[in-house]
Structures are given as structure tokens and as C-alpha cells.
Design an enzyme around this catalytic site. Structure first.
Site, PDB file in Angstrom:
ATOM      1  N   ASP A   7       0.909  -1.004  -0.263  1.00 43.23           N
ATOM      2  CA  ASP A   7      -0.063  -0.027   0.004  1.00 43.23           C
ATOM      3  C   ASP A   7       0.769   1.225  -0.219  1.00 43.23           C
ATOM      4  OD1 ASP A   7       0.871   0.090   2.527  1.00 43.23           O
ATOM      5  OD2 ASP A   7      -0.997   0.220   3.591  1.00 43.23           O
ATOM      6  N   CYS A  63       2.971  -3.255   4.022  1.00 38.70           N
ATOM      7  CA  CYS A  63       2.271  -2.055   4.473  1.00 38.70           C
ATOM      8  C   CYS A  63       2.845  -1.416   5.604  1.00 38.70           C
ATOM      9  CB  CYS A  63       0.702  -2.569   4.626  1.00 38.70           C
ATOM     10  SG  CYS A  63       0.600  -3.523   6.275  1.00 38.70           S
ATOM     11  N   THR A  65       2.848  -1.641   8.933  1.00 37.20           N
ATOM     12  CA  THR A  65       3.074  -2.590  10.034  1.00 37.20           C
ATOM     13  C   THR A  65       3.188  -3.942   9.319  1.00 37.20           C
ATOM     14  OG1 THR A  65       0.766  -2.976  10.231  1.00 37.20           O
ATOM     15  CG2 THR A  65       1.734  -1.421  11.756  1.00 37.20           C
ATOM     16  N   HIS A  96       9.454 -24.501   9.086  1.00 35.70           N
ATOM     17  CA  HIS A  96       8.207 -25.080   9.802  1.00 35.70           C
ATOM     18  C   HIS A  96       7.145 -25.111   9.320  1.00 35.70           C
ATOM     19  CE1 HIS A  96      10.983 -25.743  13.545  1.00 35.70           C
ATOM     20  NE2 HIS A  96      11.362 -26.618  12.405  1.00 35.70           N
ATOM     21  N   HIS A 131       6.462 -31.515  10.094  1.00 34.88           N
ATOM     22  CA  HIS A 131       6.009 -30.192  10.013  1.00 34.88           C
ATOM     23  C   HIS A 131       4.882 -30.201   8.604  1.00 34.88           C
ATOM     24  CE1 HIS A 131       8.730 -28.337  12.825  1.00 34.88           C
ATOM     25  NE2 HIS A 131       9.452 -29.050  11.961  1.00 34.88           N
ATOM     26  N   ARG A 134       1.286 -30.795  10.256  1.00 31.54           N
ATOM     27  CA  ARG A 134       0.900 -29.714  10.733  1.00 31.54           C
ATOM     28  C   ARG A 134       0.423 -28.623   9.652  1.00 31.54           C
ATOM     29  NH1 ARG A 134       6.329 -30.004  15.081  1.00 31.54           N
ATOM     30  NH2 ARG A 134       5.164 -31.563  16.003  1.00 31.54           N
TER      31      ARG A 134
END
Ligand code: RB5
Length: 146
Positions: A7, A63, A65, A96, A131, A134
Site C-alpha cells: 500500500d 504495508c 506494519t 516449519h 511439519h 501440521r
């Protein structure tokens, strides 16, 4: 191929990263924006669909943050977007989580660190094994979302 988007808050950092990746020979699809005021969810969705559609193997979203981009990108089935602000997380989210989109905050980290994070993210392979189970559980969750 790498899809990249930002952005208005992420535009300068996106330009630095595109410069770096181009120099390294990566093929890049730049989804925008070009610095104009932009709602980050639209960009997150476009980058995510480049990845889930198979045009790009990975995506990068920036962006202010990195949080808004990561929340939005993770709404798209098949996306595992990881917000990283240091190298360790970038390495382990590939090893992972098999993360396929890297999110960063242009207002929280500098360009030098961001570029190191990008290099680690793009050059670390998924470890698989336990992994994979998961990650498969996360994929199963997507199937049952109502
Ligand atoms: C834009 O001001 C800012 O809200 C956005 O870049 C981002 O930080 C949202 O998560």
C-alpha cells in the site's frame, strides 16, 4: 516468479526490494500500488491469488506494519502469510510453516533488514516431515471453515 505488492505506506520499501531482487535475477510481478493511497486488502488478495493460482511460487506484501496485509492474505485458501521483522522468523516460517507469502512493515523495519529477511525467506526450503502433518492440519481447517 515472485509477486510483490504494497500500500502507500510500503511503496518505498517495495521499490528497494524490487531493485534488490531484479539485480539478483528474480522474475517479479509488481501488483502495485505506485504510492497512491491504497486499501491494503485489495493488494493482498491480488498477490495471494498469483500464488494460489500457480503463477508465482511466493509473494511479498508490505504495508505500514505488515499486519493488515498478513490478516488479509491469510483469508485466501492455500495462503500461509507470515509477518516477519527479524531473520529467525523468516527462516523458521519457511522451514516449519511452509509460508508462501512474506509480510513486512515498512514503518517497523529498515530497508537493509527487510532485504536480508527477503533473501532468507526466498532461499530457505520447507523441512517437511512432522511439519508437513501440521501444515496439512491447517489445510484441513480451511476445508471446514463455514
Ligand atoms: C496505512 O496507514 C496503514 O494502516 C497500513 O499500511 C497498515 O499498517 C495496516 O495494517
Amino acid at each position: 516468479m515472485i509477486a510483490i505488492g504494497c500500500d502507500h505506506a510500503g511503496y518505498d520499501l517495495k521499490s528497494d526490494i524490487i531493485g534488490h531482487l531484479s539485480q539478483k535475477g528474480y522474475q517479479i510481478i509488481d501488483i502495485g500500488c505506485n504510492g497512491e493511497p491504497t486499501d491494503y486488502p485489495a493488494i493482498a488478495e491480488m498477490v495471494a491469488r498469483e500464488v494460489t493460482g500457480g503463477t508465482c511460487e511466493k509473494g511479498i506484501l508490505i504495508c505500514g506494519t505488515g499486519i493488515g496485509m498478513s490478516i488479509a492474505a491469510n483469508k485466501i485458501k492455500g495462503i500461509r502469510a507470515a509477518l516477519c521483522s527479524e531473520e529467525y522468523s523468516a527462516k523458521y516460517t519457511r522451514l516449519h510453516n511452509d509460508a508462501n507469502i512474506l509480510c513486512m512493515g515498512a514503518r517497523t523495519i529498515g530497508s537493509g533488514l527487510a532485504i536480508e529477511i527477503v533473501d532468507i525467506f526466498l532461499n530457505t526450503e520447507f523441512e517437511g516431515g512432522r511439519h508437513q502433518r501440521r501444515v496439512d492440519l491447517i489445510t484441513d481447517m480451511e476445508k471446514s471453515i463455514i
